[in-house]
Design a protein around this motif. Structure first.
Motif, mmCIF file in Angstrom:
data_model
loop_
_atom_site.group_PDB
_atom_site.id
_atom_site.type_symbol
_atom_site.label_atom_id
_atom_site.label_comp_id
_atom_site.label_asym_id
_atom_site.label_seq_id
_atom_site.Cartn_x
_atom_site.Cartn_y
_atom_site.Cartn_z
ATOM 1 N N VAL A 525 15.453 -0.184 42.332
ATOM 2 C CA VAL A 525 15.254 0.641 41.142
ATOM 3 C C VAL A 525 14.064 0.118 40.337
ATOM 4 C CG1 VAL A 525 16.266 1.365 38.941
ATOM 5 C CG2 VAL A 525 17.661 1.372 41.014
ATOM 6 N N PHE A 526 13.927 -1.200 40.237
ATOM 7 C CA PHE A 526 12.794 -1.791 39.532
ATOM 8 C C PHE A 526 11.480 -1.328 40.159
ATOM 9 C CE2 PHE A 526 9.574 -4.979 38.742
ATOM 10 C CZ PHE A 526 9.756 -5.315 37.406
ATOM 11 N N ALA A 527 11.410 -1.387 41.491
ATOM 12 C CA ALA A 527 10.199 -0.945 42.184
ATOM 13 C C ALA A 527 9.955 0.537 41.965
ATOM 14 C CB ALA A 527 10.312 -1.257 43.679
ATOM 15 N N PHE A 528 11.027 1.331 41.947
ATOM 16 C CA PHE A 528 10.882 2.762 41.701
ATOM 17 C C PHE A 528 10.351 3.009 40.291
ATOM 18 C CE2 PHE A 528 12.625 6.933 40.402
ATOM 19 C CZ PHE A 528 12.022 7.723 41.363
ATOM 20 N N GLY A 529 10.750 2.182 39.333
ATOM 21 C CA GLY A 529 10.214 2.302 37.974
ATOM 22 C C GLY A 529 8.716 2.103 37.945
ATOM 23 N N ALA A 530 8.235 1.106 38.711
ATOM 24 C CA ALA A 530 6.789 0.896 38.799
ATOM 25 C C ALA A 530 6.108 2.108 39.421
ATOM 26 C CB ALA A 530 6.501 -0.360 39.619
ATOM 27 N N LEU A 531 6.744 2.702 40.430
ATOM 28 C CA LEU A 531 6.191 3.896 41.073
ATOM 29 C C LEU A 531 6.104 5.057 40.089
ATOM 30 C CD1 LEU A 531 5.323 5.402 43.693
ATOM 31 C CD2 LEU A 531 7.749 5.925 44.042
ATOM 32 N N LEU A 532 7.135 5.240 39.249
ATOM 33 C CA LEU A 532 7.116 6.316 38.258
ATOM 34 C C LEU A 532 5.913 6.182 37.321
ATOM 35 C CD1 LEU A 532 10.897 6.517 37.216
ATOM 36 C CD2 LEU A 532 9.630 8.148 38.628
ATOM 37 N N LEU A 533 5.697 4.976 36.812
ATOM 38 C CA LEU A 533 4.572 4.762 35.899
ATOM 39 C C LEU A 533 3.248 4.938 36.624
ATOM 40 C CD1 LEU A 533 5.904 1.677 33.884
ATOM 41 C CD2 LEU A 533 6.080 4.117 33.327
ATOM 42 N N GLU A 534 3.214 4.533 37.879
ATOM 43 C CA GLU A 534 2.018 4.663 38.704
ATOM 44 C C GLU A 534 1.625 6.136 38.846
ATOM 45 O OE1 GLU A 534 0.742 2.198 42.745
ATOM 46 O OE2 GLU A 534 2.817 2.757 42.391
ATOM 47 N N VAL A 535 2.606 6.983 39.127
ATOM 48 C CA VAL A 535 2.353 8.407 39.334
ATOM 49 C C VAL A 535 1.887 9.072 38.039
ATOM 50 C CG1 VAL A 535 3.455 10.608 39.883
ATOM 51 C CG2 VAL A 535 3.930 8.600 41.284
ATOM 52 N N VAL A 536 2.478 8.701 36.912
ATOM 53 C CA VAL A 536 2.096 9.303 35.630
ATOM 54 C C VAL A 536 0.706 8.850 35.205
ATOM 55 C CG1 VAL A 536 2.620 9.407 33.166
ATOM 56 C CG2 VAL A 536 4.464 9.584 34.841
ATOM 57 N N CYS A 537 0.438 7.555 35.345
ATOM 58 C CA CYS A 537 -0.773 6.973 34.774
ATOM 59 C C CYS A 537 -1.961 6.960 35.733
ATOM 60 C CB CYS A 537 -0.496 5.550 34.304
ATOM 61 S SG CYS A 537 0.864 5.428 33.125
#
Length: 690
Positions: A525-537
Motif C-alpha cells: 500500500v505504501f508503494a501504491f501511495g507513491a504511485l498515486l502521487l507519481e501519476v498526479v504530479c
C-alpha cells in the motif's frame, strides 16, 4: 448406570488386542501380512513380498495402512504414548535423478485419506485442508521434489509434517557414521535405505534417522521437539502414503517394524526381498567391465559424441520444471518467435537480462519474452518463484504469464505483450504522448483492483514487493496491468510474514521493511501511495537534486497540501484539464497510503472503495512522515543513499534500488544500493545492474 457401562466398554477395549496400547509387529516382506494391511490407490503387494505404493504412472497416489487402529493416547491424562517404527524403502524414478514426488510415513485418524491429492500433496492432503488443525495428521516425508509452494529446502530431504505439507522441520537426506561424519543419502537412487522414527513422550522429542545399512546411526538425521498430544486422537492409523506428479517414481517398502511399547526392531536389509533385476544387473555390469572393457570404452565414446550433438540445442528438463502450471515452451519455439532474439525486436534491457517482442508461430499471438542472462543474480530459485505460483494468478489487471522455458543457462519467461509499454514512459518520457486525466485515473483504479486481488482475492496472500510505475504495463486500450512478480512472496492467510532480505526500490520502499525485513500488504500500500502521487504530479518519488529542489515527492506534496496549494502539484503537461475533485481525492489518498506508520495506511479494499466513490475520504489527513525534516523514513538513512547518486543522469533511469542480505543489519551501505536502468517494465528492477 452410564458410568458402569463406560467402565465395561473401557475394559472390553483394553482386553481387545486390536485396541491394545502395546501394538507391536514386524514384517519381513509383506507376503504373510494378509488382512492386517489396507491398500488404496495404486498400492499393491508384489509376488516377491515387496509393497509398492506407486508405479511409474503420472499423478498417482497409493496408501498402505495397518488395518487396525492403534491406541496412541492415555485415556486418563490425554498424553501421547511413545512409539517407534523402522522400515526399509527404495525410490526408483522413471528417469534417472528426476524424482517425483515422494512418500511419507503417516499417522492419521483415517486410513482412507479421502480427498487427498497426488503430486506435491504426497497423497495426504489437498489445497483446501492444508494447515487445518482438524486434520490431526502427522507425517514424516521423504521428498524428492523441491516444491517452492511449501518452502522445501531442496529436492532430497526428510521433513516432519503436522497437518500440512509445509514441514515444521526438515533436513537434507543424510546420516552420521560412527565417526560422526555426515554423509549424504540420495533418496531417489533406487538403493535400499532404512529409516527409524522414534518419539519419546516424556521429553517430547522426535528423532528421524536414515541409513543405507542395517545399523542404526547413533546421531539422528533430524531431531524435533514437539508435543503430539494436541495432534493425535485416542486411536490413529499408521501406514504409508506416496504420490507421483508429471514425473513419476516407484516407491517400494521392503519391510516394516512398529512398536508402541519400546524401540522398533532394526531390519536386516540382507533378509529383505530385493527389487527384481537389480542383483542381476550388477553381475552383468561386472562381467561386461572385466571382459569387454575395450568394446565398452569405444561404445561409450560413440554414445557420448552422439548425445553431445543431440543435446547441444536441447532443453534441460528437471523434475521441478514439469510441476509448474504455465505452458512450457521449447527453446526452438521461442527462438523462432523472436527471430533468433534479434536486436530489432529488443524491448528493453535491465538487471536481469533482455526482453524481446515475439510472435508465436502457431497461434500468431504477440508475446514478450524475458530472457534472463546467465550473469544475472536471478537464479533458479527466483526464476521458480516467478513461475511456480504466479502462473496460476488470473486477473484482468495483472500481466498474464503465458509460459516459460529453460535451456542450459538460459531462463526465459513468456508474458502477454503490452503494446503500450510501461506507465513510467508516459509519465517521464517527453517523446511519449501525454496521458489525460481520465486515462490516468482509469490506470490507477486498475492497478488498485489488481493489488486487491493479490492481497485478498487469491487462495494465498500475495505481496508484490515492487509496485511502481515501471512495473505497470499498458495494453492497447491503455488499461493498467501490474506486472513483474520476480520479488513476490506468498503467505497463508493469518500467518506472520517471515523476515527476508530487503528488496525493492527506494521511494516505494516502506520504512518498516528496512527495519524488520518483513514485507506485508501494508508495505505494498505504501508503494501504491507513491504511485498515486507519481501519476498526479508527473514526478518520480525521489528526484535527483540537480532536477528539482524537492528531492522527496511525498514531502513536496505534503507541504503543498498543508499550504492549501494542492492543485499546484498536478502535472503541468495536463494543462489544467482534469477533474479537480478526483485529483484532490487521489492526492489525499496518496498521502494516506504514504504514511510512515503502517497501521495508519488504508487497506487495498478501502483504497478501491475510495477510488470507486463508495465511501468518502476522512476529512483530516495525518502528516505522512514521522518528522518535518523531509527525511524519507524518518531516520535520515534514505538521504544518504540518494546523495550517493545525486549526479547521476535520470534519463532512462527507473529509480534507485536497494537490496539487503538476510540478517539483522538494517543500514544502507554503498554496496547495497545502485542506480539502474529499466527501459521495459517486464524486467525486475529490484536488483542491481552489472
Amino acid at each position: 448406570m452410564a458410568t458402569i457401562q463406560n467402565l465395561i466398554l473401557t475394559l472390553i477395549l483394553f482386553s481387545n488386542p486390536v485396541f491394545s496400547r502395546f501394538t507391536d509387529f514386524t514384517c519381513i516382506g509383506f507376503n504373510k501380512i494378509g488382512d492386517n494391511i489396507t491398500l488404496n490407490g495404486s498400492a499393491e503387494i508384489e509376488k516377491n513380498g515387496i509393497l509398492r505404493l506407486t508405479n511409474q504412472t503420472n499423478r498417482l497416489l497409493g496408501h498402505a495402512f495397518y488395518s487396525s487402529p492403534v491406541k496412541f493416547k492415555d485415556f486418563v491424562n490425554g498424553s501421547v504414548f511413545s512409539f517407534s517404527t523402522s522400515f526399509a524403502f527404495a525410490t526408483v524414478p522413471e528417469f534417472s535423478h528426476l524424482g517425483g514426488h515422494g512418500f511419507a510415513f503417516a499417522i492419521s485418524p483415517s486410513k482412507d485419506l479421502k480427498g487427498a491429492l497426488p503430486s506435491q500433496y504426497l497423497g495426504l492432503l489437498n489445497a483446501n485442508d492444508m494447515g487445518n488443525f482438524s486434520n490431526h495428521l502427522f507425517a514424516v516425508e521423504f521428498d524428492t521434489v523441491q516444491d517452492f509452494e511449501f518452502g522445501d529446502i531442496n529436492d532430497n530431504h526428510i521433513g516432519v509434517d503436522i497437518n500440512s505439507l509445509e514441514s515444521n522441520a526438515s533436513e537434507p537426506a543424510a546420516y552420521y557414521d560412527f565417526n560422526s561424519t555426515k554423509k549424504n543419502v540420495t533418496l531417489k537412487s533406487g538403493e535400499t535405505i532404512q529409516a527409524w522414527i522414534d518419539y519419546d513422550s516424556t521429553t517430547n522429542v522426535l528423532n528421524v534417522t536414515i541409513s543405507p545399512s542395517s545399523t542404526k546411526p547413533r546421531i539422528p538425521s533430524l531431531l524435533y521437539h514437539v508435543d503430539l498430544s494436541p495432534i493425535f486422537n485416542d486411536y490413529m492409523y499408521v501406514g504409508f502414503s506416496a504420490s507421483t506428479g508429471l514425473l513419476a517414481s516407484s516407491h517400494y517398502i521392503f519391510g516394516w517394524s512398529f512398536n508402541m511399547s519400546g524401540l522398533a526392531k532394526t531390519l536386516d536389509l540382507s533378509s529383505l526381498p530385493s527389487l527384481p533385476g537389480r542383483k542381476k544387473s550388477h553381475k552383468i555390469l561386472a562381467i561386461g567391465v572385466s571382459s569387454l572393457a575395450t568394446l565398452a570404452l569405444f561404445f561409450l565414446i560413440g554414445v557420448s559424441v552422439f548425445l553431445i550433438r543431440r543435446i547441444k540445442n536441447a532443453d534441460v528438463v528437471e523434475a521441478w520444471e514439469l510441476e509448474i502450471g504455465p505452458h512450457r515452451f521449447s527453446y526452438k519455439e521461442l527462438k523462432r518467435a523472436t527471430k533468433g532474439f534479434r536486436e530489432s525486436g529488443l524491448l528493453g534491457v535491465g538487471g536481469f537480462g533482455r526482453v524481446y517482442k515475439g510472435v508465436l508461430t502457431k497461434s500468431k499471438t504477440q508475446v514478450a519474452v524475458k530472457r534472463i542472462s546467465r550473469e544475472s543474480k536471478q537464479g533458479v530459485r527466483e526464476f521458480m518463484s516467478e513461475i511456480a505460483s504466479i502462473g496460476r494468478l488470473r486477473h484482468r489487471n495483472l500481466v498474464q504469464l503465458q509460459g516459460w522455458c529453460r535451456r542450459r543457462g538460459d531462463l526465459l519467461l513468456v508474458y502477454d505483450f503490452m503494446s503500450n509499454g510501461s506507465l513510467d514512459k508516459f509519465l517521464f518520457d517527453e517523446r511519449k504522448i501525454v496521458l489525460n486525466w481520465e486515462q490516468r485515473f482509469n490506470i490507477i483504479k486498475g492497478v488498485a483492483c489488481g493489488l486487491l486481488y493479490l492481497h485478498e482475492g487469491w487462495e494465498q496472500v500475495v505481496i508484490h514487493r515492487d509496485v511502481k510505475a515501471s512495473n505497470v504495463l499498458l495494453d492497447g486500450e491503455l488499461n493498467g496491468k501490474l506486472g513483474d512478480f520476480g520479488l513476490a512472496r506468498f503467505y497463508e492467510r493469518g500467518s506472520n510474514p517471515s523476515t527476508t532480505r530487503v528488496v525493492g526500490t527506494l521511494g516505494y520502499l516502506a520504512p518498516e521493511v528496512s527495519r524488520t525485513g518483513k514485507a506485508t500488504a501494508s508495505s505494498d500500500v505504501f508503494a501504491f501511495g507513491a504511485l498515486l502521487l507519481e501519476v498526479v504530479c508527473g514526478r518520480r518519488p525521489i528526484e535527483p537534486k540537480a532536477v528539482a529542489e524537492e528531492t522527496v515527492l511525498v514531502d513536496w506534496v505534503w507541504e503543498a497540501w498543508r499550504g492549501g496549494r494542492v492543485l499546484a502539484v498536478v502535472d503541468q503537461r495536463l494543462e489544467g484539464v482534469f477533474d479537480e475533485n478526483e485529483v484532490v481525492m487521489v492526492v489525499k489518498l496518496g498521502l494516506m497510503c504514504s504514511n510512515n506508520v503502517a497501521s495508519a495506511r488504508p487497506s487495498m479494499r478501502q483504497v478501491v472503495k475510495y477510488l470507486d466513490g463508495e465511501v468518502g475520504l476522512p476529512e483530516v489527513v495525518i502528516p505522512p512522515l514521522g518528522n518535518e525534516g523531509g527525511k524519507c523514513g524518518g531516520d535520515g538513512k534514505l538521504d544518504f543513499v540518494v546523495d550517493l547518486y545525486e549526479s547521476s543522469s535520470i534519463e532512462d533511469m527507473s529509480m534507485y534500488s536497494v537490496k539487503r542480505n538476510e540478517g539483522t543489519d538494517t543500514s544502507f551501505g554503498l554496496g547495497s544500493a545502485s542506480v539502474k536502468t529499466s527501459p521495459h517494465p517486464l524486467l525486475p528492477d529490484g536488483e542491481e545492474t552489472r
